[in-house]
Design a protein around this motif. Sequence first.
Motif, mmCIF file in Angstrom:
data_model
loop_
_atom_site.group_PDB
_atom_site.id
_atom_site.type_symbol
_atom_site.label_atom_id
_atom_site.label_comp_id
_atom_site.label_asym_id
_atom_site.label_seq_id
_atom_site.Cartn_x
_atom_site.Cartn_y
_atom_site.Cartn_z
ATOM 1 N N PHE A 241 -5.463 -12.525 7.582
ATOM 2 C CA PHE A 241 -5.355 -11.102 7.893
ATOM 3 C C PHE A 241 -6.717 -10.450 8.139
ATOM 4 O O PHE A 241 -6.929 -9.291 7.784
ATOM 5 C CB PHE A 241 -4.602 -10.381 6.768
ATOM 6 C CG PHE A 241 -3.181 -10.836 6.636
ATOM 7 C CD1 PHE A 241 -2.273 -10.634 7.670
ATOM 8 C CD2 PHE A 241 -2.740 -11.479 5.497
ATOM 9 C CE1 PHE A 241 -0.959 -11.048 7.568
ATOM 10 C CE2 PHE A 241 -1.431 -11.900 5.372
ATOM 11 C CZ PHE A 241 -0.535 -11.684 6.417
ATOM 12 N N GLN B 279 -6.467 -7.230 10.341
ATOM 13 C CA GLN B 279 -5.891 -6.107 9.619
ATOM 14 C C GLN B 279 -6.889 -5.557 8.591
ATOM 15 O O GLN B 279 -7.016 -4.336 8.427
ATOM 16 C CB GLN B 279 -4.591 -6.526 8.917
ATOM 17 C CG GLN B 279 -3.478 -6.851 9.874
ATOM 18 C CD GLN B 279 -3.488 -8.296 10.387
ATOM 19 O OE1 GLN B 279 -4.473 -9.025 10.247
ATOM 20 N NE2 GLN B 279 -2.393 -8.715 10.989
ATOM 21 N N THR C 106 -2.858 -1.345 8.315
ATOM 22 C CA THR C 106 -2.915 -2.810 8.363
ATOM 23 C C THR C 106 -1.715 -3.421 9.073
ATOM 24 O O THR C 106 -1.587 -4.640 9.118
ATOM 25 C CB THR C 106 -2.992 -3.412 6.940
ATOM 26 O OG1 THR C 106 -1.802 -3.067 6.223
ATOM 27 C CG2 THR C 106 -4.227 -2.959 6.208
#
Length: 136
Positions: free
Chosen positions: A28, A31, A99
Amino acid sequence: MKRLNILVLAITIFFGTSLEAYSMGKKFSEQGGRLSIALNHLLVSKGFCKSPSECFDLLPGYTDHDDMVRINYYCVGDKNFVAFLEVINFVLKSGVATTGNVQISIKAYRETHDQVRESGLFVKGIKPFMSMEVTK
C-alpha cells in the motif's frame, strides 16, 4: 552461474517468499503516500509548518505500508500536541477516503524513534501512549 541460482532458490525457500515480492515494494505504498501528502498539506495549511521537512521536524513519523497504512509518531508532547490532534482528527474524518478504503494504524510515542527502536529487539520496553486503527 548455477551456484548463484541455487543460492537464490535456497534463500527464497528459506524465507518463504519470492524475491519478486520485495522488488515490487510495499503493498500500500501509493495509498500511504497519498495520506502523507494530505497530512503535510493539512499541517502546512494550518500554519504548523511551511514544508514537508519542517512538518517532519515538528512531528516525526515513520510509515509502513505492507498490510495497511501504518504511521508511528515520535516525540509527541507539548510542542506538537495540537498538530498531532489535527492529524488524528483528519485521519478519523477523511483518512480512509484518502487511502482508497485501506485501513490506517497510528501509534504515538513520547520518546524518540531511536529510544523506541533500542528498547527491545522483539518485545519493546517502551509502549505507545496512543494506538488506533481506522477501518471505515
